[in-house]
Motif scaffolding. Sequence first.
Motif, PDB file in Angstrom:
ATOM      1  N   GLY A 109       0.889  -1.343  -0.110  1.00 53.53           N
ATOM      2  CA  GLY A 109       0.079  -0.036  -0.025  1.00 53.53           C
ATOM      3  C   GLY A 109       0.725   1.563  -0.026  1.00 53.53           C
ATOM      4  N   GLU A 110       0.517   2.134   0.857  1.00 51.91           N
ATOM      5  CA  GLU A 110       1.237   3.434   0.803  1.00 51.91           C
ATOM      6  C   GLU A 110       2.315   3.435   1.892  1.00 51.91           C
ATOM      7  N   GLU A 111       2.829   2.199   2.442  1.00 47.13           N
ATOM      8  CA  GLU A 111       3.819   2.116   3.470  1.00 47.13           C
ATOM      9  C   GLU A 111       5.159   2.914   2.656  1.00 47.13           C
ATOM     10  N   ALA A 112       5.408   2.461   1.444  1.00 49.65           N
ATOM     11  CA  ALA A 112       6.533   3.117   0.741  1.00 49.65           C
ATOM     12  C   ALA A 112       6.870   4.369   0.762  1.00 49.65           C
ATOM     13  N   ASN A 113       5.727   5.089   0.490  1.00 51.10           N
ATOM     14  CA  ASN A 113       5.577   6.593   0.413  1.00 51.10           C
ATOM     15  C   ASN A 113       5.895   7.139   1.853  1.00 51.10           C
ATOM     16  N   ARG A 114       5.160   6.787   2.820  1.00 56.64           N
ATOM     17  CA  ARG A 114       5.411   7.208   4.223  1.00 56.64           C
ATOM     18  C   ARG A 114       6.694   7.176   4.694  1.00 56.64           C
ATOM     19  N   ILE A 115       7.515   6.131   4.318  1.00 52.63           N
ATOM     20  CA  ILE A 115       8.744   6.022   4.796  1.00 52.63           C
ATOM     21  C   ILE A 115       9.597   6.578   3.977  1.00 52.63           C
ATOM     22  N   LEU A 116       9.299   6.832   2.744  1.00 53.63           N
ATOM     23  CA  LEU A 116      10.405   7.615   1.884  1.00 53.63           C
ATOM     24  C   LEU A 116      10.386   8.860   2.277  1.00 53.63           C
ATOM     25  N   THR A 117       9.089   9.503   2.288  1.00 52.90           N
ATOM     26  CA  THR A 117       8.963  10.941   2.712  1.00 52.90           C
ATOM     27  C   THR A 117       9.822  11.119   4.347  1.00 52.90           C
ATOM     28  N   ALA A 118       9.527  10.334   5.156  1.00 52.86           N
ATOM     29  CA  ALA A 118      10.011  10.654   6.666  1.00 52.86           C
ATOM     30  C   ALA A 118      11.757  10.423   6.334  1.00 52.86           C
ATOM     31  N   TYR A 119      11.923   9.427   5.397  1.00 52.66           N
ATOM     32  CA  TYR A 119      13.488   9.285   5.602  1.00 52.66           C
ATOM     33  C   TYR A 119      14.184  10.775   4.995  1.00 52.66           C
ATOM     34  N   GLU A 120      13.486  11.159   3.785  1.00 51.18           N
ATOM     35  CA  GLU A 120      14.088  12.131   3.059  1.00 51.18           C
ATOM     36  C   GLU A 120      14.167  13.525   3.813  1.00 51.18           C
ATOM     37  N   MET A 121      13.169  13.578   4.956  1.00 51.10           N
ATOM     38  CA  MET A 121      12.905  14.761   5.829  1.00 51.10           C
ATOM     39  C   MET A 121      14.036  14.824   6.709  1.00 51.10           C
ATOM     40  N   VAL A 122      14.474  13.368   7.202  1.00 54.23           N
ATOM     41  CA  VAL A 122      15.598  13.478   8.051  1.00 54.23           C
ATOM     42  C   VAL A 122      16.861  13.965   7.344  1.00 54.23           C
ATOM     43  N   LYS A 123      17.197  13.214   6.288  1.00 52.04           N
ATOM     44  CA  LYS A 123      18.442  13.272   5.337  1.00 52.04           C
ATOM     45  C   LYS A 123      18.628  14.467   4.892  1.00 52.04           C
ATOM     46  N   ASN A 124      17.519  15.329   4.356  1.00 54.44           N
ATOM     47  CA  ASN A 124      17.666  16.819   3.965  1.00 54.44           C
ATOM     48  C   ASN A 124      17.854  17.799   5.197  1.00 54.44           C
TER      49      ASN A 124
ATOM     50  N   ASP B 126      14.981  19.162   6.811  1.00 51.51           N
ATOM     51  CA  ASP B 126      13.855  20.037   6.660  1.00 51.51           C
ATOM     52  C   ASP B 126      12.638  19.121   7.084  1.00 51.51           C
ATOM     53  N   PHE B 127      12.120  19.682   8.126  1.00 55.23           N
ATOM     54  CA  PHE B 127      10.974  19.075   8.650  1.00 55.23           C
ATOM     55  C   PHE B 127       9.623  19.656   8.258  1.00 55.23           C
ATOM     56  N   PHE B 128       9.543  20.199   7.422  1.00 54.70           N
ATOM     57  CA  PHE B 128       8.465  21.050   6.783  1.00 54.70           C
ATOM     58  C   PHE B 128       8.150  20.973   5.747  1.00 54.70           C
ATOM     59  N   ASN B 129       9.391  21.137   4.659  1.00 49.44           N
ATOM     60  CA  ASN B 129       8.948  21.093   3.206  1.00 49.44           C
ATOM     61  C   ASN B 129       9.238  19.845   2.804  1.00 49.44           C
ATOM     62  N   LEU B 130       8.491  18.827   2.762  1.00 52.33           N
ATOM     63  CA  LEU B 130       8.747  17.372   2.619  1.00 52.33           C
ATOM     64  C   LEU B 130       8.947  17.130   1.100  1.00 52.33           C
ATOM     65  N   THR B 131       9.805  16.267   0.978  1.00 52.92           N
ATOM     66  CA  THR B 131      10.043  15.729  -0.441  1.00 52.92           C
ATOM     67  C   THR B 131       9.857  14.297  -0.859  1.00 52.92           C
ATOM     68  N   HIS B 132       9.690  14.016  -1.943  1.00 56.17           N
ATOM     69  CA  HIS B 132       9.512  12.460  -2.446  1.00 56.17           C
ATOM     70  C   HIS B 132      10.165  12.540  -3.478  1.00 56.17           C
ATOM     71  N   LEU B 133      11.213  11.438  -3.495  1.00 54.49           N
ATOM     72  CA  LEU B 133      12.434  11.115  -4.385  1.00 54.49           C
ATOM     73  C   LEU B 133      13.091  12.434  -4.791  1.00 54.49           C
ATOM     74  N   GLY B 134      13.224  13.479  -3.895  1.00 57.96           N
ATOM     75  CA  GLY B 134      13.865  14.607  -4.003  1.00 57.96           C
ATOM     76  C   GLY B 134      13.214  15.754  -4.748  1.00 57.96           C
ATOM     77  N   GLU B 135      11.642  15.611  -4.916  1.00 58.90           N
ATOM     78  CA  GLU B 135      10.894  16.442  -5.358  1.00 58.90           C
ATOM     79  C   GLU B 135       9.812  16.819  -4.222  1.00 58.90           C
ATOM     80  N   PRO B 136       9.260  18.352  -4.239  1.00 65.24           N
ATOM     81  CA  PRO B 136       8.306  18.528  -3.381  1.00 65.24           C
ATOM     82  C   PRO B 136       7.265  17.749  -3.357  1.00 65.24           C
ATOM     83  N   TYR B 137       6.519  17.521  -2.105  1.00 70.01           N
ATOM     84  CA  TYR B 137       5.670  16.361  -1.798  1.00 70.01           C
ATOM     85  C   TYR B 137       4.582  17.239  -1.115  1.00 70.01           C
ATOM     86  N   TYR B 138       3.313  17.441  -1.735  1.00 71.67           N
ATOM     87  CA  TYR B 138       2.260  18.126  -0.989  1.00 71.67           C
ATOM     88  C   TYR B 138       0.969  17.051  -0.715  1.00 71.67           C
TER      89      TYR B 138
END
Length: 482
Positions: A32-47, A49-61
């Motif tokens: 399901g959506e597990e991969a999307n949730r983990i990806l977004t949280a991982y990139e948040m920490v890696k980047n 930036d805990f407010f402007n979320l990204t998904h594979l490096g692109e803005p996620y809204y």
Amino acid sequence: MKGKEIFKYSPLLGFLLLVAYLYGICYLPLRGEEANRILTAYEMVKNGDFFNLTHLGEPYYLKPPLFEWVLAGINTLLGWSVEISRLVSVLSSFASALLVYLFSKQLYGDKAVALISAPVFLTLGDLTMFYGFVAEIDAFHTLVYFAGSLLTFWLLRRAKIGLAFFTAGVFTALLFLTKGFPALYHLPLTFLVFLFYFNLRGSLSFTALLGGTGGFLLPLLGWILNLKNPQVYLLHLWGESFNRTPLAEGGKLITLLKHIFAYPLLNFKQLLPHSLFFLLSKAWKRIKRERVTVLLLTLIGLNYLPYLISPGARGRYILVIFPFIAVLLAPLLGDFLLKRIKGLKPAIAGIFLILLINLFLVYKNFAFFENYGFLPLWGMVAALTLGGILILRYFPTLLGLTVVFLALVKFSYINHYAPWKEKRHPEREVALRFSQKLPKGAKIRYLPQWVNMELCAYLDLYTEGLVTRKEGKYFVSRKPPE
């Protein structure tokens, strides 16, 4: 009801349910959506930036950040993995069960009824078999909503009006930060129902409303003021929240009618086995027009209505009413669930047969379990054997058998489905093989014909690097390296 007996064996029921919920968090591939949730949280920490979320490096809204903040926190604390991410839903489910117990005790003033309501909640099929242990938002969202409901109920009961309004505002903001605009419906409406229940309609003063508005705006402003594109983000959340309403579905009457007919059938399946118990025990005959019952039916009905009339609504959306359903069912099903069962030989034979089938499944998929470890498997076997024997010996009631049965079903489901899905979608294996070739912390460019979120999430976790769509020294695809 035999309150002392329930109290005596509640820890055993809770232990077996916890083992059942935990089983599979390491075996089941991402769904399901597990991969999307983990990806977004991982990139948040890696980047950083805990407010402007990204998904594979692109803005996620498409989703607010609160669930990703929780995922980021627990993974940073305990180490990044799918298993740790799934713990959020397991912990949320059991925390909600505790709140169900407390709410039931406040409503009925009966500890026995309250002790039944918690396992009823945890044995609702959709929670036990899926949403209670996967890294998706719904179990956590249910916890936040029900915690806000219980706390405001408790405050209003003690006539702490100003604090209740402020608390309702804060939790509405937290719900907005979890799932977006639906938050503006559920908790405010629940709070309004509580005001009528306690006959506090006159408390709707300007000061109280100002306090509630302040409680709502403070967390949201802290988030919005840190966004680079707040207008774009809010417009995307608006579209995501309303793209399954009748208007978004084209306003076709036939589509709406099909949904109104089919959705309750789906919900009946979600609420198994207790929806079936409700029919078999003729519990509806015991529903009385009492104040507490009217309150619960009102809360269930009003929170269910938006999804009943929205053709695009998914089954998981009604998880928010599961706590109220459990509290409603506890006194109606109590005597039925606690009735002692005689002649347990068929049950024992059935349990033995299911265990034999599972031994065959393990043998058939031996390489899979060898790959991911036998410890959870044998731990579940030991817990099922010991827990099942103790329950059948000392608590041979329908409630006890329900817990044993659901644990066995979950055991069988994982033992069959996890290896089957791994064969059809070997993203975990592919990512593991890539991680053995790539240096730790590598920046990876993903070049597929379509984006495979599961593969990207596993690559992030296994390489401790960062997968993006547009840049990176290394290139990967779904085809594993030699």
